[in-house]
Design a protein around this motif. Structure first.
Motif, mmCIF file in Angstrom:
data_model
loop_
_atom_site.group_PDB
_atom_site.id
_atom_site.type_symbol
_atom_site.label_atom_id
_atom_site.label_comp_id
_atom_site.label_asym_id
_atom_site.label_seq_id
_atom_site.Cartn_x
_atom_site.Cartn_y
_atom_site.Cartn_z
ATOM 1 N N ARG A 28 45.196 76.477 60.825
ATOM 2 C CA ARG A 28 46.059 76.149 61.062
ATOM 3 C C ARG A 28 47.209 76.527 60.427
ATOM 4 N NH1 ARG A 28 41.765 72.383 58.754
ATOM 5 N NH2 ARG A 28 42.350 73.072 56.525
ATOM 6 N N ASP A 29 47.165 77.777 59.918
ATOM 7 C CA ASP A 29 48.590 77.756 59.000
ATOM 8 C C ASP A 29 49.200 79.336 59.977
ATOM 9 O OD1 ASP A 29 48.448 77.123 56.325
ATOM 10 O OD2 ASP A 29 47.000 78.839 55.016
ATOM 11 N N THR A 30 48.810 79.639 61.359
ATOM 12 C CA THR A 30 48.938 80.668 61.702
ATOM 13 C C THR A 30 49.478 80.044 62.767
ATOM 14 O OG1 THR A 30 46.991 81.671 61.348
ATOM 15 C CG2 THR A 30 47.906 82.224 63.487
ATOM 16 N N ARG A 31 48.512 78.475 63.459
ATOM 17 C CA ARG A 31 49.356 77.665 64.603
ATOM 18 C C ARG A 31 51.098 77.304 63.797
ATOM 19 N NH1 ARG A 31 50.741 72.748 64.636
ATOM 20 N NH2 ARG A 31 50.881 71.695 67.406
ATOM 21 N N ARG A 32 51.367 76.495 62.416
ATOM 22 C CA ARG A 32 52.107 76.539 61.905
ATOM 23 C C ARG A 32 53.224 78.020 62.530
ATOM 24 N NH1 ARG A 32 50.389 75.684 56.984
ATOM 25 N NH2 ARG A 32 51.800 77.481 55.764
ATOM 26 N N HIS A 33 52.760 79.090 61.838
ATOM 27 C CA HIS A 33 54.172 79.806 61.939
ATOM 28 C C HIS A 33 54.006 80.677 63.383
ATOM 29 C CE1 HIS A 33 53.744 82.081 58.029
ATOM 30 N NE2 HIS A 33 52.067 81.815 57.339
ATOM 31 N N LEU A 34 53.581 80.067 64.174
ATOM 32 C CA LEU A 34 53.387 80.712 65.759
ATOM 33 C C LEU A 34 54.409 79.325 66.429
ATOM 34 C CD1 LEU A 34 49.596 81.351 66.710
ATOM 35 C CD2 LEU A 34 51.316 82.571 66.907
ATOM 36 N N VAL A 35 54.013 78.428 65.576
ATOM 37 C CA VAL A 35 55.034 77.103 66.384
ATOM 38 C C VAL A 35 56.498 77.418 65.765
ATOM 39 C CG1 VAL A 35 55.461 74.150 66.616
ATOM 40 C CG2 VAL A 35 53.335 75.518 66.674
ATOM 41 N N LYS A 36 56.741 77.059 64.154
ATOM 42 C CA LYS A 36 57.682 77.735 63.682
ATOM 43 C C LYS A 36 58.899 78.798 63.925
ATOM 44 C CE LYS A 36 59.942 77.938 58.912
ATOM 45 N NZ LYS A 36 59.331 77.642 57.232
ATOM 46 N N GLU A 37 57.805 80.064 64.412
ATOM 47 C CA GLU A 37 58.891 81.319 64.287
ATOM 48 C C GLU A 37 59.119 81.834 66.402
ATOM 49 O OE1 GLU A 37 58.130 84.675 61.606
ATOM 50 O OE2 GLU A 37 57.552 83.100 60.285
ATOM 51 N N LEU A 38 57.676 81.077 66.834
ATOM 52 C CA LEU A 38 58.037 81.582 68.153
ATOM 53 C C LEU A 38 58.267 80.375 68.766
ATOM 54 C CD1 LEU A 38 55.393 84.478 67.925
ATOM 55 C CD2 LEU A 38 58.110 84.742 67.394
ATOM 56 N N GLY A 39 58.079 79.634 68.386
ATOM 57 C CA GLY A 39 58.463 78.195 69.117
ATOM 58 C C GLY A 39 56.469 77.952 70.436
ATOM 59 N N ILE A 40 55.290 78.227 69.959
ATOM 60 C CA ILE A 40 54.592 78.563 70.967
ATOM 61 C C ILE A 40 53.489 78.326 70.332
ATOM 62 C CG2 ILE A 40 55.149 79.935 72.327
ATOM 63 C CD1 ILE A 40 52.760 81.768 70.798
ATOM 64 N N GLU A 41 51.995 77.435 70.941
ATOM 65 C CA GLU A 41 50.858 77.406 70.811
ATOM 66 C C GLU A 41 50.059 78.649 70.506
ATOM 67 O OE1 GLU A 41 49.956 74.510 69.173
ATOM 68 O OE2 GLU A 41 51.484 72.956 69.581
ATOM 69 N N PRO A 42 49.417 78.390 69.682
ATOM 70 C CA PRO A 42 47.802 79.593 69.917
ATOM 71 C C PRO A 42 47.530 79.759 71.077
ATOM 72 C CG PRO A 42 47.942 77.764 67.928
ATOM 73 C CD PRO A 42 48.908 77.650 68.952
ATOM 74 N N GLY A 43 47.102 81.100 71.450
ATOM 75 C CA GLY A 43 46.914 81.131 72.957
ATOM 76 C C GLY A 43 44.983 81.554 73.218
ATOM 77 N N SER A 44 44.500 81.955 73.774
ATOM 78 C CA SER A 44 43.103 81.315 74.121
ATOM 79 C C SER A 44 42.124 81.464 73.152
ATOM 80 C CB SER A 44 42.421 81.850 74.935
ATOM 81 O OG SER A 44 42.563 83.021 75.537
ATOM 82 N N ILE A 45 42.452 83.533 72.294
ATOM 83 C CA ILE A 45 41.737 84.035 71.338
ATOM 84 C C ILE A 45 41.402 82.388 70.494
ATOM 85 C CG2 ILE A 45 41.380 85.398 70.168
ATOM 86 C CD1 ILE A 45 42.307 87.705 71.936
ATOM 87 N N LEU A 46 42.932 83.018 70.131
ATOM 88 C CA LEU A 46 42.581 81.541 68.292
ATOM 89 C C LEU A 46 41.730 80.478 68.980
ATOM 90 C CD1 LEU A 46 43.488 82.325 65.429
ATOM 91 C CD2 LEU A 46 45.680 81.249 66.401
ATOM 92 N N ARG A 47 42.423 79.534 70.021
ATOM 93 C CA ARG A 47 42.214 78.789 70.550
ATOM 94 C C ARG A 47 40.085 78.539 69.960
ATOM 95 N NH1 ARG A 47 46.068 78.957 74.481
ATOM 96 N NH2 ARG A 47 44.022 78.407 75.817
#
Length: 253
Positions: free
Chosen positions: A204-223
């Motif tokens: 959840r924390d990593t997804r929040r950082h990715l969405v907030k800072e890069l505007g992207i959802e997690p990639g396949s590895i993390l999903r």
């Protein structure tokens, strides 16, 4: 960035001399055009005396490198080359050790990667003149270091040292919250230690950082790791995995 002989640092080098030496070492045994050195030193607006200045820096470096008879700076029509045994260059030794770790068992891989990571002493290309080398070659070199840390954590997990892996990866994720592979590995380590809830928090924390800072959802590895944790599947560890955001580390000065 510097030159050492028998544990002693050689010569007093200026940031400009270190930039020229860095360009030569990054392209060991290859010709580096003078124009590339000029760009590394002064960017797009070099002084009229730039080429003469480079010649002066080369002369100083040649005197310092006299301690290494097997190493020689050679003049070519278009530039200079540094003939050197790559085992004398920390960056090339680091890359060789990382390559060796790829095909080694987990315990041996940890040892090889420990040796490789011990070669790092501060940020890459620190102390050079200009911003061109740090922002290009330095960026790639830092990516190589971080990837090696992730490889070390993977090998540590493979060797069954889950607590050690959690400690390594927690620091890495805190310092680099956008690195999906590090987060994935930390989730796997936490899950294997029975901390399923903490693993889901990392996602959840990593997804929040990715969405907030890069505007992207997690990639396949993390999903995929997220799904494995949700289903209580232990997951499969693979060394040498790269995320889509990671780039080639080939650099030419």
């Amino acid at each position: 960035m510097g030159i050492w002989h028998e544990g002693q640092r050689l010569g007093h080098t200026t940031p400009q001399q270190r930039s020229v030496l860095s360009a030569l070492l990054l392209n060991s045994n290859q010709v580096v055009p003078v124009e590339s050195m000029v760009r590394a030193l002064w960017g797009e607006k070099p002084p009229n005396s730039a080429r003469n200045a480079v010649q002066g820096y080369i002369s100083k470096l040649r005197r310092i490198l006299d301690r290494f008879p097997e190493s020689e700076i050679t003049t070519h029509p278009q530039g200079y080359s540094l003939g050197i045994d790559k085992e004398q260059v920390d960056l090339h030794r680091f890359r060789r050790l990382v390559d060796m770790a790829q095909n080694a068992d987990a315990v041996t891989a940890c040892e090889l990667l420990d040796e490789a990571l011990d070669l790092w002493h501060g940020p890459p290309l620190s102390g050079v003149a200009g911003q061109w080398l740090p922002s290009t070659a330095g960026t790639y070199m830092e990516e190589e270091r971080l990837s090696a840390l992730e490889e070390h954590a993977t090998a540590t997990l493979e060797a069954g040292r889950v607590r050690d892996a959690i400690r390594e990866l927690t620091s890495l994720v805190i310092e680099h919250p956008l690195r999906e592979r590090a987060a994935s590995l930390l989730m796997t380590a936490l899950h294997r230690s029975g901390r399923r809830g903490d693993a889901l928090t990392v996602f959840r924390d990593t997804r929040r950082h990715l969405v907030k800072e890069l505007g992207i959802e997690p990639g396949s590895i993390l999903r995929n790791t997220h799904q494995q944790v949700l289903s209580d599947f232990p997951g499969v560890l693979r060394r040498g995995v790269r995320t889509p955001q990671e780039e080639s580390t080939g650099v030419s000065a």
